[in-house]
Design a protein around this motif. Structure first.
Motif, PDB file in Angstrom:
ATOM      1  N   GLU A 103       0.826  -1.206   0.000  1.00  0.00           N
ATOM      2  CA  GLU A 103       0.000   0.000   0.000  1.00  0.00           C
ATOM      3  C   GLU A 103       0.860   1.256   0.000  1.00  0.00           C
ATOM      4  O   GLU A 103       0.552   2.234  -0.700  1.00  0.00           O
ATOM      5  CB  GLU A 103      -0.922  -0.013   1.224  1.00  0.00           C
ATOM      6  CG  GLU A 103      -2.026  -1.060   1.122  1.00  0.00           C
ATOM      7  CD  GLU A 103      -2.727  -1.297   2.448  1.00  0.00           C
ATOM      8  OE1 GLU A 103      -2.353  -0.642   3.440  1.00  0.00           O
ATOM      9  OE2 GLU A 103      -3.653  -2.126   2.480  1.00  0.00           O
ATOM     10  N   GLU A 104       1.962   1.255   0.761  1.00  0.00           N
ATOM     11  CA  GLU A 104       2.840   2.421   0.809  1.00  0.00           C
ATOM     12  C   GLU A 104       3.481   2.673  -0.559  1.00  0.00           C
ATOM     13  O   GLU A 104       3.524   3.799  -1.049  1.00  0.00           O
ATOM     14  CB  GLU A 104       3.929   2.215   1.863  1.00  0.00           C
ATOM     15  CG  GLU A 104       3.417   2.269   3.289  1.00  0.00           C
ATOM     16  CD  GLU A 104       4.510   1.955   4.300  1.00  0.00           C
ATOM     17  OE1 GLU A 104       5.642   1.616   3.870  1.00  0.00           O
ATOM     18  OE2 GLU A 104       4.235   2.047   5.510  1.00  0.00           O
ATOM     19  N   ARG A 105       3.973   1.592  -1.189  1.00  0.00           N
ATOM     20  CA  ARG A 105       4.640   1.750  -2.480  1.00  0.00           C
ATOM     21  C   ARG A 105       3.646   2.105  -3.588  1.00  0.00           C
ATOM     22  O   ARG A 105       3.958   2.902  -4.478  1.00  0.00           O
ATOM     23  CB  ARG A 105       5.406   0.483  -2.846  1.00  0.00           C
ATOM     24  CG  ARG A 105       6.554   0.167  -1.890  1.00  0.00           C
ATOM     25  CD  ARG A 105       7.447  -0.911  -2.471  1.00  0.00           C
ATOM     26  NE  ARG A 105       8.391  -1.413  -1.489  1.00  0.00           N
ATOM     27  CZ  ARG A 105       9.443  -2.163  -1.798  1.00  0.00           C
ATOM     28  NH1 ARG A 105       9.678  -2.508  -3.054  1.00  0.00           N
ATOM     29  NH2 ARG A 105      10.270  -2.601  -0.846  1.00  0.00           N
ATOM     30  N   LEU A 106       2.462   1.507  -3.533  1.00  0.00           N
ATOM     31  CA  LEU A 106       1.468   1.806  -4.554  1.00  0.00           C
ATOM     32  C   LEU A 106       1.053   3.277  -4.474  1.00  0.00           C
ATOM     33  O   LEU A 106       0.922   3.957  -5.509  1.00  0.00           O
ATOM     34  CB  LEU A 106       0.246   0.906  -4.376  1.00  0.00           C
ATOM     35  CG  LEU A 106      -0.809   0.981  -5.479  1.00  0.00           C
ATOM     36  CD1 LEU A 106      -0.247   0.472  -6.801  1.00  0.00           C
ATOM     37  CD2 LEU A 106      -2.053   0.185  -5.095  1.00  0.00           C
ATOM     38  N   ASP A 107       0.866   3.773  -3.267  1.00  0.00           N
ATOM     39  CA  ASP A 107       0.517   5.184  -3.091  1.00  0.00           C
ATOM     40  C   ASP A 107       1.623   6.089  -3.638  1.00  0.00           C
ATOM     41  O   ASP A 107       1.360   7.079  -4.320  1.00  0.00           O
ATOM     42  CB  ASP A 107       0.270   5.470  -1.602  1.00  0.00           C
ATOM     43  CG  ASP A 107      -0.186   6.891  -1.360  1.00  0.00           C
ATOM     44  OD1 ASP A 107      -1.238   7.283  -1.886  1.00  0.00           O
ATOM     45  OD2 ASP A 107       0.522   7.635  -0.643  1.00  0.00           O
ATOM     46  N   ALA A 108       2.872   5.718  -3.336  1.00  0.00           N
ATOM     47  CA  ALA A 108       4.013   6.504  -3.824  1.00  0.00           C
ATOM     48  C   ALA A 108       4.108   6.462  -5.350  1.00  0.00           C
ATOM     49  O   ALA A 108       4.466   7.449  -5.992  1.00  0.00           O
ATOM     50  CB  ALA A 108       5.307   5.990  -3.202  1.00  0.00           C
ATOM     51  N   ALA A 109       3.774   5.295  -5.942  1.00  0.00           N
ATOM     52  CA  ALA A 109       3.849   5.161  -7.405  1.00  0.00           C
ATOM     53  C   ALA A 109       2.881   6.111  -8.092  1.00  0.00           C
ATOM     54  O   ALA A 109       3.236   6.788  -9.066  1.00  0.00           O
ATOM     55  CB  ALA A 109       3.558   3.716  -7.815  1.00  0.00           C
ATOM     56  N   TYR A 110       1.660   6.173  -7.584  1.00  0.00           N
ATOM     57  CA  TYR A 110       0.665   7.028  -8.232  1.00  0.00           C
ATOM     58  C   TYR A 110       0.911   8.516  -7.966  1.00  0.00           C
ATOM     59  O   TYR A 110       0.425   9.374  -8.710  1.00  0.00           O
ATOM     60  CB  TYR A 110      -0.745   6.630  -7.798  1.00  0.00           C
ATOM     61  CG  TYR A 110      -1.226   5.370  -8.477  1.00  0.00           C
ATOM     62  CD1 TYR A 110      -1.267   5.281  -9.865  1.00  0.00           C
ATOM     63  CD2 TYR A 110      -1.626   4.262  -7.741  1.00  0.00           C
ATOM     64  CE1 TYR A 110      -1.702   4.126 -10.501  1.00  0.00           C
ATOM     65  CE2 TYR A 110      -2.056   3.105  -8.375  1.00  0.00           C
ATOM     66  CZ  TYR A 110      -2.101   3.049  -9.750  1.00  0.00           C
ATOM     67  OH  TYR A 110      -2.522   1.902 -10.384  1.00  0.00           O
ATOM     68  N   GLY A 128      12.668   8.946 -11.756  1.00  0.00           N
ATOM     69  CA  GLY A 128      13.581   8.683 -10.644  1.00  0.00           C
ATOM     70  C   GLY A 128      12.865   8.352  -9.355  1.00  0.00           C
ATOM     71  O   GLY A 128      13.417   7.670  -8.481  1.00  0.00           O
ATOM     72  N   GLU A 129      11.625   8.804  -9.193  1.00  0.00           N
ATOM     73  CA  GLU A 129      10.838   8.463  -8.009  1.00  0.00           C
ATOM     74  C   GLU A 129      10.208   7.084  -8.144  1.00  0.00           C
ATOM     75  O   GLU A 129       9.918   6.434  -7.130  1.00  0.00           O
ATOM     76  CB  GLU A 129       9.737   9.506  -7.804  1.00  0.00           C
ATOM     77  CG  GLU A 129      10.230  10.882  -7.425  1.00  0.00           C
ATOM     78  CD  GLU A 129       9.096  11.885  -7.360  1.00  0.00           C
ATOM     79  OE1 GLU A 129       8.506  12.040  -6.273  1.00  0.00           O
ATOM     80  OE2 GLU A 129       8.795  12.500  -8.400  1.00  0.00           O
ATOM     81  N   LEU A 130      10.010   6.621  -9.367  1.00  0.00           N
ATOM     82  CA  LEU A 130       9.398   5.307  -9.586  1.00  0.00           C
ATOM     83  C   LEU A 130      10.393   4.166  -9.417  1.00  0.00           C
ATOM     84  O   LEU A 130      10.072   3.134  -8.826  1.00  0.00           O
ATOM     85  CB  LEU A 130       8.793   5.239 -10.995  1.00  0.00           C
ATOM     86  CG  LEU A 130       7.526   6.060 -11.249  1.00  0.00           C
ATOM     87  CD1 LEU A 130       7.164   6.017 -12.724  1.00  0.00           C
ATOM     88  CD2 LEU A 130       6.367   5.545 -10.407  1.00  0.00           C
ATOM     89  N   GLU A 131      11.589   4.337  -9.930  1.00  0.00           N
ATOM     90  CA  GLU A 131      12.564   3.239  -9.975  1.00  0.00           C
ATOM     91  C   GLU A 131      12.861   2.625  -8.606  1.00  0.00           C
ATOM     92  O   GLU A 131      12.911   1.384  -8.479  1.00  0.00           O
ATOM     93  CB  GLU A 131      13.851   3.733 -10.649  1.00  0.00           C
ATOM     94  CG  GLU A 131      14.805   2.620 -11.062  1.00  0.00           C
ATOM     95  CD  GLU A 131      15.693   2.150  -9.914  1.00  0.00           C
ATOM     96  OE1 GLU A 131      16.107   0.979  -9.935  1.00  0.00           O
ATOM     97  OE2 GLU A 131      15.940   2.963  -9.003  1.00  0.00           O
ATOM     98  N   PRO A 132      13.061   3.416  -7.528  1.00  0.00           N
ATOM     99  CA  PRO A 132      13.365   2.796  -6.232  1.00  0.00           C
ATOM    100  C   PRO A 132      12.244   1.914  -5.684  1.00  0.00           C
ATOM    101  O   PRO A 132      12.498   1.050  -4.838  1.00  0.00           O
ATOM    102  CB  PRO A 132      13.606   4.017  -5.313  1.00  0.00           C
ATOM    103  CG  PRO A 132      13.956   5.128  -6.235  1.00  0.00           C
ATOM    104  CD  PRO A 132      13.160   4.887  -7.471  1.00  0.00           C
ATOM    105  N   LEU A 133      11.020   2.116  -6.146  1.00  0.00           N
ATOM    106  CA  LEU A 133       9.882   1.360  -5.629  1.00  0.00           C
ATOM    107  C   LEU A 133       9.936  -0.115  -6.029  1.00  0.00           C
ATOM    108  O   LEU A 133       9.302  -0.957  -5.383  1.00  0.00           O
ATOM    109  CB  LEU A 133       8.571   1.979  -6.126  1.00  0.00           C
ATOM    110  CG  LEU A 133       8.323   3.435  -5.722  1.00  0.00           C
ATOM    111  CD1 LEU A 133       7.044   3.956  -6.364  1.00  0.00           C
ATOM    112  CD2 LEU A 133       8.247   3.567  -4.203  1.00  0.00           C
TER     113      LEU A 133
END
Length: 212
Positions: A41-48, A54-59
């Motif tokens: 849930e944390e990563r999915l929220d960050a992805a959207y 550069g913000e997507l790749e670390p996820l």
């Protein structure tokens, strides 16, 4: 005037398609047990919310690269096909100062209504069959609570609302190819409806055997 060097250029903006590809990899990871629901849930929220690549790749940096889906998709679709088109077990459930549950290999009808009044209810769809590809579950709870458990591979839309209560919509998301679409809607008054994604017990047992 000189042109800016590579280090001075703004980072490439992420597209909606790129955000969705990352979200799909995260859904695969939670289905495989690589992420727990809180991490997912944390990563999915960050992805959207990500604005740049550069913000997507670390996820997904600690997740395996996606394999070709061309061979996997037909198998997934065949698995869902065997669970769709069954005869419904029941059309609804009701509890008053008590509780109800539906678990195991029950069949969810096209339209299912669940009502609780000062009571509780539990719907588990992880091993369920489905009457059709489009399912609507209507939940009404008054001074009570209801819990709905769905597998990570199922397509779910949660659209209910609460008054002096809550209607949890964090399980909303796409499933795997061929998945039925389950829309969960309704109303919670001084109570709550919680929808959560969890793997099947058989999947958890298989994961433990592989790790053992």
């Amino acid at each position: 005037m000189t042109n800016p060097g590579p280090s001075e250029l703004p980072e490439m903006r992420a597209s909606d398609a790129e955000r969705e590809r990352i979200a799909e990899r995260l859904r695969d990871a939670v289905a495989e047990g690589r992420l727990d629901m809180e991490e997912f849930e944390e990563r999915l929220d960050a992805a959207y919310k990500a604005r740049t690549q550069g913000e997507l790749e670390p996820l997904v940096r600690d997740l395996p690269a996606p394999a070709s889906s061309h061979a996997a998709a037909p198998a997934e679709q065949a698995g869902w096909a065997s669970r769709i088109g069954k005869q419904p077990t029941s059309k609804g459930a009701f509890s008053f100062w008590g509780g109800f549950y539906r678990r195991g290999t029950w069949t969810v009808p096209r339209s299912f209504t669940a009502v609780t009044f000062q009571g509780g209810g539990d719907l588990d769809l992880r091993e369920a069959n489905f009457e059709d590809r489009e399912i609507v579950i209507r939940c009404v709870t008054i001074m009570g609570g209801m819990r709905i458990v769905v597998p990570p591979e199922l397509t779910v839309d949660v659209t209910g609302f609460g008054l002096m209560g809550g209607f949890d919509d964090r399980a909303t998301g796409d499933g795997t190819p061929g998945s039925p679409r389950v829309r969960i809607t309704g109303f919670a008054l001084m109570g709550g409806v919680g929808v959560e994604r969890k793997r099947r017990k058989a999947d958890k047992a298989g994961k433990r055997e592989l790790e053992g």
